[in-house]
Design an enzyme around this catalytic site. Structure first.
Site, PDB file in Angstrom:
ATOM      1  N   ASN A 286      -4.576   5.017  -2.285  1.00 12.91           N
ATOM      2  CA  ASN A 286      -5.791   5.581  -1.699  1.00 12.91           C
ATOM      3  C   ASN A 286      -6.327   6.714  -2.557  1.00 12.91           C
ATOM      4  OD1 ASN A 286      -6.191   4.409   1.239  1.00 12.91           O
ATOM      5  ND2 ASN A 286      -3.997   4.675   0.933  1.00 12.91           N
TER       6      ASN A 286
ATOM      7  N   GLU B 279      -5.611  -4.560   8.895  1.00 13.75           N
ATOM      8  CA  GLU B 279      -4.501  -3.634   9.129  1.00 13.75           C
ATOM      9  C   GLU B 279      -4.093  -3.661  10.600  1.00 13.75           C
ATOM     10  OE1 GLU B 279      -4.730   0.117   6.360  1.00 13.75           O
ATOM     11  OE2 GLU B 279      -6.664  -0.143   7.344  1.00 13.75           O
TER      12      GLU B 279
ATOM     13  N   GLU C 190      -7.974   2.169  -3.421  1.00 11.93           N
ATOM     14  CA  GLU C 190      -8.639   2.077  -2.121  1.00 11.93           C
ATOM     15  C   GLU C 190      -9.448   3.349  -1.891  1.00 11.93           C
ATOM     16  OE1 GLU C 190      -6.168   1.156   1.166  1.00 11.93           O
ATOM     17  OE2 GLU C 190      -5.292  -0.640   0.245  1.00 11.93           O
TER      18      GLU C 190
ATOM     19  N   GLU D 149       0.849  -1.187   0.000  1.00 12.05           N
ATOM     20  CA  GLU D 149       0.000   0.000   0.000  1.00 12.05           C
ATOM     21  C   GLU D 149       0.887   1.240   0.000  1.00 12.05           C
ATOM     22  OE1 GLU D 149      -3.527   2.284   2.558  1.00 12.05           O
ATOM     23  OE2 GLU D 149      -2.525   0.518   3.408  1.00 12.05           O
TER      24      GLU D 149
END
Length: 711
Positions: free
Chosen positions: A537, A656, A569, A478
């Site tokens: 994101n 997470e 995301e 990520e």
């Protein structure tokens, strides 16, 4: 039987009232800093010490340059007393406590009352000149500014003076104007009577020097007492913003012996004060500037020092007096008051011992330090005395500057954290921090400007946190935004995102993040990491802006990536817009083949409803649930339900903030299939993350080979 109504009086604690007064005076001087600086520049021009400079200005700007500069001085310093009365009153009115059910004092009417009261105070002194309205009336302006709201508040609440008040359903401006008419008038009459009474009893200090010398006789020369005493008075006046030099010259001329007259030890030698005590201006602030240059490395204090150097060379220090400020500053009160008194001792000793002789010359008070020492004495003794004064003043100011800078840094950090918390907490409210007028708003707008300047620079960069399957394989990363501020250091990511959303930068910032993440993935593909998924994101605000899908497609083509290598995301920290544009963007991304994931699922805005709007390839469980899974059964039940929902829709369930094996095993038992957190790795810079992924691939290959040999 009717009883007489007493006038209501609110008596706040004395320390709170004094604090409010001091803060109002200090802030008023800061508010008037543009007026002061304009006047300072004009004063330096008018009083420029060297004829060659004055001749150059006459040649460059014409013969009327001095007259124009004097007009500016009169228009700035000539109204300073009046401006202070109005500004102090308005500042104090703003600080007045708000009581439920009671009408406040609007600052504009308090300022009008202060204007009237100031004119009533200075009127009995004679014609209204710039001298009467300006620096000679600074103390009067401060007193009027403090007294007006303090006395107007109880008067406005006194029922007999409310007879003109109209109904509260009337126009608010008209309501307050009528309500305060009688209180303002009554206060004005009282001020007029008090001013007339005070002007009937003028204070005279004529004859005091001779009386002091007669009392001392031959034991001690009077200048040993009068010089420090007058210096201390000068500093006390300046501590409250009153030009001490003007007051001393106006009210104590009998104490002074000017240049060009024979020196007398029963009077104060004015050249001694201007040449050897007030080095760089009142308070010997040239030493303060040197101390600031030594102890302060960055920030507004150093910038103030840099701006103050040039005026200080000409003994003009209003920037320090009202900008640092030194006026009403408890941190510098001791050196500001006592250092000049201490600096009177060396020249007095030199004068009485015969080491120092003052020449009968008159030089402008703007003559720079060291130059004035030579001109006043005609020898290096005067220069040496001024150098000694600079050393003493620097050593005295230095510890106070260091303490002030340490307190400023600590206060700056606290204010930054307060502003950061407000930015994140109030970002979706109408009173966004960017719209606020207080210190939080100032910091928020400054951070927004810094954020905009940081886009495309090393200050904004991406860290990458690996994602692992249950068997330990690294299957993706990520991309996480990081902002290293030049002044505050690392700024929280949620603060940067909230600022970008509130300030209209989110599309530009989001495209930059997407481009950098895809560029990194392309470099990693060259090292054999094509199978990894890059998660980026996207703010809900970006979904509400046209062209998001086209932007993603353009970035993928630029870096030669397949759509399946990218996962978008969509955070659930704020509501995903329900609009045609958002639906078109979601449909476009899905048609492009880019994976879509719901971030912070379970604690956001209408999470379940969004599953009907677009196909989700992954669900990321909110971190607060993952962290509490070992301690709170309810969190475990929520995760189990989310995992079941994800499996039903064919989505991966990502947990997470996984930090321990026990936590991972518990989350796996509840249905999670991908894990991200410190158990595997923290978020790493691109190169470090590449090394981590390559090591993980070699480890996976070695483990697979070992398993094959075992079988």
């Amino acid at each position: 039987m009717l009883r007489r109504l007493p006038m209501p009086v609110d008596r706040p604690p004395a320390h709170k009232l004094c604090t409010a007064w001091i803060e109002a005076i200090r802030d008023a001087f800061v508010v008037l800093l543009p007026l002061t600086l304009f006047g300072v520049v004009a004063t330096v021009i008018v009083q420029f010490p060297w004829p060659i400079g004055r001749a150059w200005m006459a040649q460059s700007f014409g013969p009327g340059w001095a007259s124009a500069a004097e007009d500016i001085v009169r228009s700035t310093w000539g109204v300073l007393g009046l401006a202070l009365a109005i500004t102090v009153a308005a500042m104090l009115a703003q600080r007045a406590p708000r009581h439920p059910g009671r009408e406040p004092l609007p600052p504009i009417w308090v300022a009008i009352s202060a204007l009237v009261n100031f004119m009533l105070c200075v009127g009995p002194a004679g014609p209204l000149t710039t001298q009467a309205l300006g620096s000679a009336s600074i103390l009067t302006g401060i007193a009027v500014g403090l007294a007006t709201p303090t006395l107007l508040w109880p008067l406005a609440r006194w029922r007999p003076l409310a007879r003109l008040a109209v109904g509260y359903d009337s126009n608010p401006v008209f309501f307050h104007a009528i309500r305060l008419t009688l209180p303002i008038a009554v206060l004005g009459v009282a001020v007029k009577l008090a001013a007339d009474f005070a002007w009937r009893f003028p204070l005279s200090v004529a004859g005091w020097p001779e009386a002091i010398q007669r009392w001392l006789g031959s034991r001690l020369d009077a200048d040993w007492i009068m010089t420090p005493a007058l210096t201390l008075l000068h500093q006390v006046l300046w501590l409250f913003g009153v030009p001490g030099g003007k007051v001393v010259n106006t009210h104590f001329p009998a104490w002074l012996t000017n240049a060009g007259t024979p020196p007398s030890h029963d009077h104060v030698l004015l050249p001694l004060l201007t040449g050897f005590v007030h080095l760089g201006g009142s308070g010997a602030t040239m030493g303060l500037l040197i101390a600031m240059a030594i102890a302060v490395r960055d920030g507004p204090t150093r910038r103030l020092a840099q701006l103050s150097w040039l005026p200080a060379m000409f003994n003009v220090n209003e920037l320090l007096l009202f900008g640092l400020p030194l006026v009403l500053n408890p941190r510098f009160v001791l050196p500001f008051l006592l250092l000049p008194v201490l600096l009177t001792v060396p020249p007095l000793i030199a004068l009485h011992a015969g080491w120092l002789t003052l020449l009968p010359v008159q030089i402008p008070w703007t003559t720079p330090v060291l130059v004035s020492g030579w001109l006043l004495t005609g020898s290096w003794v005067g220069v040496a005395l001024q150098l000694l004064g600079l050393v003493i003043s620097t050593l005295v100011y230095l510890p106070f500057v260091r303490r002030n800078e340490a307190e400023r840094q600590a206060r700056r950090v606290l204010e930054f954290h307060d502003a950061s918390a407000a930015i994140v907490a109030d970002g979706q409210r109408a009173d966004s921090p960017l719209r606020r007028a207080d210190h939080v708003g100032v910091i928020a707008r400054g951070l927004l400007q810094d954020l905009e300047r940081s886009i495309g620079t090393p200050g904004l960069w991406l860290a990458y946190q690996p994602q692992h399957a249950l068997d330990g394989r690294a299957i993706g990363v990520e991309a996480l935004l990081r902002w290293t501020h030049p002044g505050y250091g690392a700024v929280r990511t949620d603060v940067a995102i909230a600022l970008a959303e509130q300030g209209g930068l989110i599309s530009r910032l989001g495209e930059r993040v997407l481009d950098e993440a895809c560029a990194c993935k392309a470099r990693w593909n060259e090292r054999g990491l094509e199978a990894l998924t890059m998660s980026v994101n996207v703010s809900p605000q970006q979904l509400g802006e046209p062209g998001l899908a086209d932007t993603v497609a353009r970035v993928l083509r630029r870096h030669g990536l397949r759509p399946g290598e990218l996962e978008i995301e969509i955070t659930e920290s704020s509501g995903i817009p329900v609009s045609r544009v958002a639906d078109d963007n979601l449909a476009g991304l899905e048609a492009l083949g880019v994976r879509l994931a719901m971030d912070d699922f379970g604690m956001g805005h209408a999470s379940l409803l969004h599953l009907r709007r677009f196909r989700v390839s992954a669900i990321k469980i909110d971190g607060s649930l993952s962290r509490d899974v070992m301690a709170h059964p309810v969190s475990a039940d929520i995760i189990r339900a989310i995992a079941a929902l994800g499996h039903t829709s064919g989505a991966r369930v990502i947990a997470e903030f996984v930090e321990t094996r026990e936590q991972r095993d518990r989350l796996a038992a509840l249905g999670c299939s991908v894990f991200q957190g410190y158990l595997h790795s923290r978020a790493l810079p691109a190169e470090d993350c590449l090394d981590y992924l390559l090591d993980a691939r070699r480890h996976d290959a070695a483990r697979a080979s070992a398993d094959s040999d075992f079988r």
